[in-house]
Design a protein around this motif. Structure first.
Motif, PDB file in Angstrom:
ATOM      1  N   GLU A 145      31.137 -34.652  36.732  1.00 40.38           N
ATOM      2  CA  GLU A 145      31.697 -34.873  37.887  1.00 40.38           C
ATOM      3  C   GLU A 145      32.489 -36.294  37.636  1.00 40.38           C
ATOM      4  O   GLU A 145      32.091 -37.247  37.059  1.00 40.38           O
ATOM      5  N   SER A 176      34.471 -39.733  39.476  1.00 37.72           N
ATOM      6  CA  SER A 176      34.790 -40.426  40.661  1.00 37.72           C
ATOM      7  C   SER A 176      35.206 -41.605  40.092  1.00 37.72           C
ATOM      8  O   SER A 176      35.646 -41.910  38.892  1.00 37.72           O
ATOM      9  N   ASN A 177      35.847 -42.600  41.219  1.00 38.54           N
ATOM     10  CA  ASN A 177      36.553 -43.726  40.746  1.00 38.54           C
ATOM     11  C   ASN A 177      35.762 -44.847  40.033  1.00 38.54           C
ATOM     12  O   ASN A 177      36.321 -45.917  39.594  1.00 38.54           O
ATOM     13  N   THR A 217      35.537 -34.142  42.217  1.00 41.52           N
ATOM     14  CA  THR A 217      36.328 -35.584  42.219  1.00 41.52           C
ATOM     15  C   THR A 217      35.969 -36.204  43.583  1.00 41.52           C
ATOM     16  O   THR A 217      36.190 -35.676  44.506  1.00 41.52           O
ATOM     17  N   TYR A 218      35.709 -37.569  43.512  1.00 42.02           N
ATOM     18  CA  TYR A 218      35.527 -38.106  44.680  1.00 42.02           C
ATOM     19  C   TYR A 218      36.381 -39.387  44.742  1.00 42.02           C
ATOM     20  O   TYR A 218      36.058 -40.589  44.998  1.00 42.02           O
ATOM     21  N   LEU A 219      37.578 -39.357  44.506  1.00 46.95           N
ATOM     22  CA  LEU A 219      38.640 -40.400  44.499  1.00 46.95           C
ATOM     23  C   LEU A 219      39.137 -40.657  45.991  1.00 46.95           C
ATOM     24  O   LEU A 219      39.334 -39.805  46.762  1.00 46.95           O
TER      25      LEU A 219
END
Length: 125
Positions: free
Chosen positions: A99, A101-102, A123-125
């Motif tokens: 996973e 993310s930024n 994606t947690y952007l």
């Protein structure tokens, strides 16, 4: 572990829980060796209370499973290039769950969490 100390994998709430799968630790060591630079673990094993407090998944691979081990770590990401390099390294080492993310790259070797594809990227952007 060659490149990590045990408390790097412990729950961040301070309870001391640290049950990271030894196979994953070996993979992390190999990944660090290939990467050639330090890898900073931002989350390893989590106790249920801490996992709930930070909004972690109910069946998170960071939690200790029925086999007595947790199977996930989050690695601090400095840049997109770093994330891409680490993704390729750990994919080559057999990691099948990712996973992004930024802030971190999540990797895990859980065999008990259902995944419909070989490689998952959230994606947690």
């Amino acid at each position: 572990a060659k490149y990590f100390i045990p408390n790097e994998f412990a729950c961040r709430c301070g309870c001391g829980l640290s049950r990271l799968d030894p196979t994953l630790i070996q993979i992390l060591d190999k990944g660090r060796e290939y990467f050639g630079r330090p890898i900073i673990i931002t989350s390893g094993t989590r106790c249920e209370r801490h996992n709930a407090a930070i909004g972690g998944a109910v069946h998170s691979a960071h939690l200790v499973g029925d086999d007595g081990w947790s199977h996930a770590v989050d690695i601090k990401i400095i840049s997109g290039q770093t994330c891409w390099e680490l993704f390729h390294i750990f994919c080559a080492l057999g990691i099948v769950r990712f996973e992004v993310s930024n802030k971190h790259l999540h990797i895990d070797n859980s065999k008990s969490i259902y995944h419909p594809q070989k490689i998952l990227i959230g994606t947690y952007l």
